[in-house]
Design a protein around this motif. Structure first.
Motif, PDB file in Angstrom:
ATOM      1  N   ALA A 122       0.930  -1.207   0.042  1.00 24.79           N
ATOM      2  CA  ALA A 122      -0.119   0.050  -0.082  1.00 24.79           C
ATOM      3  C   ALA A 122       0.838   0.999  -0.026  1.00 24.79           C
ATOM      4  O   ALA A 122       0.673   2.135  -0.573  1.00 24.79           O
ATOM      5  CB  ALA A 122      -0.767   0.032   1.252  1.00 24.79           C
ATOM      6  N   ILE A 123       2.002   1.336   1.020  1.00 25.87           N
ATOM      7  CA  ILE A 123       2.743   2.331   0.816  1.00 25.87           C
ATOM      8  C   ILE A 123       3.311   2.575  -0.526  1.00 25.87           C
ATOM      9  O   ILE A 123       3.662   3.628  -0.850  1.00 25.87           O
ATOM     10  CB  ILE A 123       3.731   2.232   2.054  1.00 25.87           C
ATOM     11  CG1 ILE A 123       3.085   2.427   3.454  1.00 25.87           C
ATOM     12  CG2 ILE A 123       4.717   3.320   2.017  1.00 25.87           C
ATOM     13  CD1 ILE A 123       2.500   3.610   3.647  1.00 25.87           C
ATOM     14  N   GLY A 124       4.058   1.344  -1.106  1.00 21.42           N
ATOM     15  CA  GLY A 124       4.498   1.674  -2.171  1.00 21.42           C
ATOM     16  C   GLY A 124       3.524   2.266  -3.230  1.00 21.42           C
ATOM     17  O   GLY A 124       4.012   2.818  -4.175  1.00 21.42           O
ATOM     18  N   GLY A 125       2.310   1.704  -3.427  1.00 24.74           N
ATOM     19  CA  GLY A 125       1.360   2.263  -4.112  1.00 24.74           C
ATOM     20  C   GLY A 125       1.257   3.985  -4.107  1.00 24.74           C
ATOM     21  O   GLY A 125       1.078   4.438  -5.071  1.00 24.74           O
ATOM     22  N   VAL A 126       1.219   4.297  -2.940  1.00 22.04           N
ATOM     23  CA  VAL A 126       1.351   5.697  -2.500  1.00 22.04           C
ATOM     24  C   VAL A 126       2.647   6.472  -3.414  1.00 22.04           C
ATOM     25  O   VAL A 126       2.366   7.687  -3.985  1.00 22.04           O
ATOM     26  CB  VAL A 126       1.321   6.096  -1.268  1.00 22.04           C
ATOM     27  CG1 VAL A 126       1.261   7.599  -0.939  1.00 22.04           C
ATOM     28  CG2 VAL A 126       0.047   5.681  -0.672  1.00 22.04           C
ATOM     29  N   VAL A 127       3.696   5.743  -3.321  1.00 24.38           N
ATOM     30  CA  VAL A 127       4.893   6.055  -3.667  1.00 24.38           C
ATOM     31  C   VAL A 127       4.557   6.191  -5.266  1.00 24.38           C
ATOM     32  O   VAL A 127       4.863   7.218  -6.185  1.00 24.38           O
ATOM     33  CB  VAL A 127       5.967   5.291  -3.561  1.00 24.38           C
ATOM     34  CG1 VAL A 127       7.158   5.685  -4.530  1.00 24.38           C
ATOM     35  CG2 VAL A 127       6.465   5.353  -2.092  1.00 24.38           C
ATOM     36  N   MET A 128       3.780   5.256  -5.744  1.00 17.89           N
ATOM     37  CA  MET A 128       3.765   5.209  -7.417  1.00 17.89           C
ATOM     38  C   MET A 128       2.623   6.473  -7.806  1.00 17.89           C
ATOM     39  O   MET A 128       2.936   6.996  -9.041  1.00 17.89           O
ATOM     40  CB  MET A 128       3.107   3.904  -7.721  1.00 17.89           C
ATOM     41  CG  MET A 128       3.986   2.938  -7.751  1.00 17.89           C
ATOM     42  SD  MET A 128       5.479   3.099  -8.761  1.00 17.89           S
ATOM     43  CE  MET A 128       4.916   3.097 -10.511  1.00 17.89           C
ATOM     44  N   ILE A 129       1.885   6.680  -6.826  1.00 16.11           N
ATOM     45  CA  ILE A 129       1.001   8.101  -7.007  1.00 16.11           C
ATOM     46  C   ILE A 129       1.737   9.428  -7.116  1.00 16.11           C
ATOM     47  O   ILE A 129       1.662  10.044  -8.357  1.00 16.11           O
ATOM     48  CB  ILE A 129      -0.164   8.090  -5.976  1.00 16.11           C
ATOM     49  CG1 ILE A 129      -1.297   7.175  -6.026  1.00 16.11           C
ATOM     50  CG2 ILE A 129      -0.747   9.455  -6.151  1.00 16.11           C
ATOM     51  CD1 ILE A 129      -2.173   7.170  -5.012  1.00 16.11           C
ATOM     52  N   GLY A 130       2.968   9.477  -6.302  1.00 13.51           N
ATOM     53  CA  GLY A 130       3.727  10.638  -6.415  1.00 13.51           C
ATOM     54  C   GLY A 130       4.674  10.437  -7.620  1.00 13.51           C
ATOM     55  O   GLY A 130       4.865  11.414  -8.539  1.00 13.51           O
ATOM     56  N   LEU A 131       5.233   9.195  -8.045  1.00 10.56           N
ATOM     57  CA  LEU A 131       5.776   8.976  -9.181  1.00 10.56           C
ATOM     58  C   LEU A 131       4.874   9.270 -10.361  1.00 10.56           C
ATOM     59  O   LEU A 131       5.509  10.177 -11.410  1.00 10.56           O
ATOM     60  CB  LEU A 131       6.429   7.756  -9.397  1.00 10.56           C
ATOM     61  CG  LEU A 131       7.296   7.210 -10.466  1.00 10.56           C
ATOM     62  CD1 LEU A 131       8.421   8.083 -10.607  1.00 10.56           C
ATOM     63  CD2 LEU A 131       7.644   5.738 -10.454  1.00 10.56           C
ATOM     64  N   GLY A 132       3.800   8.924 -10.436  1.00 14.31           N
ATOM     65  CA  GLY A 132       2.795   9.468 -11.448  1.00 14.31           C
ATOM     66  C   GLY A 132       2.691  10.976 -12.029  1.00 14.31           C
ATOM     67  O   GLY A 132       2.639  11.562 -12.983  1.00 14.31           O
ATOM     68  N   VAL A 273       7.599  11.717   0.092  1.00 16.34           N
ATOM     69  CA  VAL A 273       8.259  11.619   1.264  1.00 16.34           C
ATOM     70  C   VAL A 273       7.401  11.427   2.439  1.00 16.34           C
ATOM     71  O   VAL A 273       7.428  10.793   3.550  1.00 16.34           O
ATOM     72  CB  VAL A 273       9.089  12.971   1.485  1.00 16.34           C
ATOM     73  CG1 VAL A 273       9.247  13.439   2.795  1.00 16.34           C
ATOM     74  CG2 VAL A 273      10.029  13.298   0.317  1.00 16.34           C
ATOM     75  N   LEU A 274       6.089  11.976   2.221  1.00 16.13           N
ATOM     76  CA  LEU A 274       5.166  11.776   3.334  1.00 16.13           C
ATOM     77  C   LEU A 274       4.820  10.153   3.494  1.00 16.13           C
ATOM     78  O   LEU A 274       4.523   9.746   4.624  1.00 16.13           O
ATOM     79  CB  LEU A 274       3.918  12.559   2.920  1.00 16.13           C
ATOM     80  CG  LEU A 274       3.722  13.938   2.942  1.00 16.13           C
ATOM     81  CD1 LEU A 274       2.590  14.450   2.481  1.00 16.13           C
ATOM     82  CD2 LEU A 274       3.984  14.374   4.525  1.00 16.13           C
ATOM     83  N   ALA A 275       4.931   9.245   2.258  1.00 12.80           N
ATOM     84  CA  ALA A 275       4.594   7.881   2.265  1.00 12.80           C
ATOM     85  C   ALA A 275       5.800   7.439   3.145  1.00 12.80           C
ATOM     86  O   ALA A 275       5.546   6.501   4.038  1.00 12.80           O
ATOM     87  CB  ALA A 275       4.594   7.224   1.013  1.00 12.80           C
TER      88      ALA A 275
END
Length: 293
Positions: A122-132, A273-275
């Motif tokens: 889940a945290i990795g998915g949030v990172v991917m949102i940031g990457l998007g 960073v927040l993730a």
């Protein structure tokens, strides 16, 4: 052994040093493949001279081949990362690299044998949102982003392999030495395969290569392998997601790259960073709930 506050401080010092490697990659004028080849060759030589009393080669052949194979993955990671820096810039390259946390959440359990964590995914998915967001607002640097994300995938595989090695009782110096050799072999094969002339480093290149080899390679990778004895590869990779922040600050100071991107691009970085900040809190609460059940 459970990681303590000092271990986490050392981990972030390691991340700052790793962030410096991107700046040095920009300063060194060599092509990406030759830069990595010189880096890994020099690192192996330095380790051989400084730690000559360590029994590097008194290991089972199967173990040595495993270390060399991990080094090959490391070499490909650096080729992708420095390739991204050369075709775009430091900011874009390390932004792509920030997706390593998601890849590690998926890869580490497969390599080390532990169960997948829904929280880590889940945290990795949030990172991917940031990457998007980063991708959406830096589309003109498409090739650099692709190479940066590729380097992130390889960066997820490498520490997971190292985690398995140290859990099996591997000596960090022995592991790092063979990985430098393996990385050099892969990069030398790429250099020779391309058929381009081999460039000798200039005087300034040798200076930056010296910093890159001693501080950012030999010392940093020994520290990283040592820290993996006290924490999971995912924890280390999550901290490495701060590398874009450190590297972007350095890139702004050295090259003024912050002027090239919109606030939306940096919003993506803030989400990453927040993730990272939220993960330790969420994991602690998860552990408390499990212990209470």
């Amino acid at each position: 052994m459970e990681a303590n506050r000092v271990d986490h401080l050392l981990l972030h010092f390691f991340v700052i040093v790793v962030g410096l490697t991107a700046i040095l990659g920009k300063l060194i004028e060599l092509p990406a493949d030759q830069l990595v080849a010189w880096r890994t060759l020099a690192a192996a030589v330095v380790m051989g001279l400084v730690f000559y009393r360590v029994r590097f080669f008194r290991q089972p052949r199967k173990v040595i081949l495993s270390y060399l194979g991990a080094g090959g993955v490391l070499g490909l990671h650096w080729l992708a990362l420095y390739g991204a820096i050369k075709v775009s810039n430091v900011t874009v390259a390390v932004a792509g690299l920030s997706s390593a946390a998601l890849f590690t959440a998926l890869v580490e359990p497969v390599i080390t044998g532990r169960r997948h964590s829904k929280l880590e995914v889940a945290i990795g998915g949030v990172v991917m949102i940031g990457l998007g967001l980063i991708v959406g607002f830096a589309s003109e640097f498409g090739l650099g982003l692709v190479l940066g994300v590729t380097s992130a995938l390889l960066a997820a595989i490498f520490p997971s392999m190292n985690k398995r090695f140290v859990d099996q009782g591997g000596n960090p110096l022995v592991i790092t030495f063979h990985e430098m050799v393996g990385a050099f072999v892969v990069c030398a094969a790429v250099v020779l395969g391309r058929g381009e002339p081999v460039h000798m480093p200039t005087a300034s290149d040798w200076l930056w290569l010296g910093v890159l080899v001693v501080l950012c390679t030999v010392f940093a990778f020994w520290m990283h392998t040592w820290l993996l004895r006290r924490m999971s590869a995912y924890t280390a990779a999550l901290a490495l997601s701060f590398e874009p922040v450190y590297a972007m600050v350095l890139a702004a100071l050295f090259f003024g790259e912050h002027k090239m991107f919109s606030p939306w691009f940096y919003l993506g970085v803030v989400i990453i960073v927040l993730a990272n900040w939220c993960y330790p809190v969420a994991r602690k609460r998860q552990a408390m709930r499990q212990s209470a059940e």
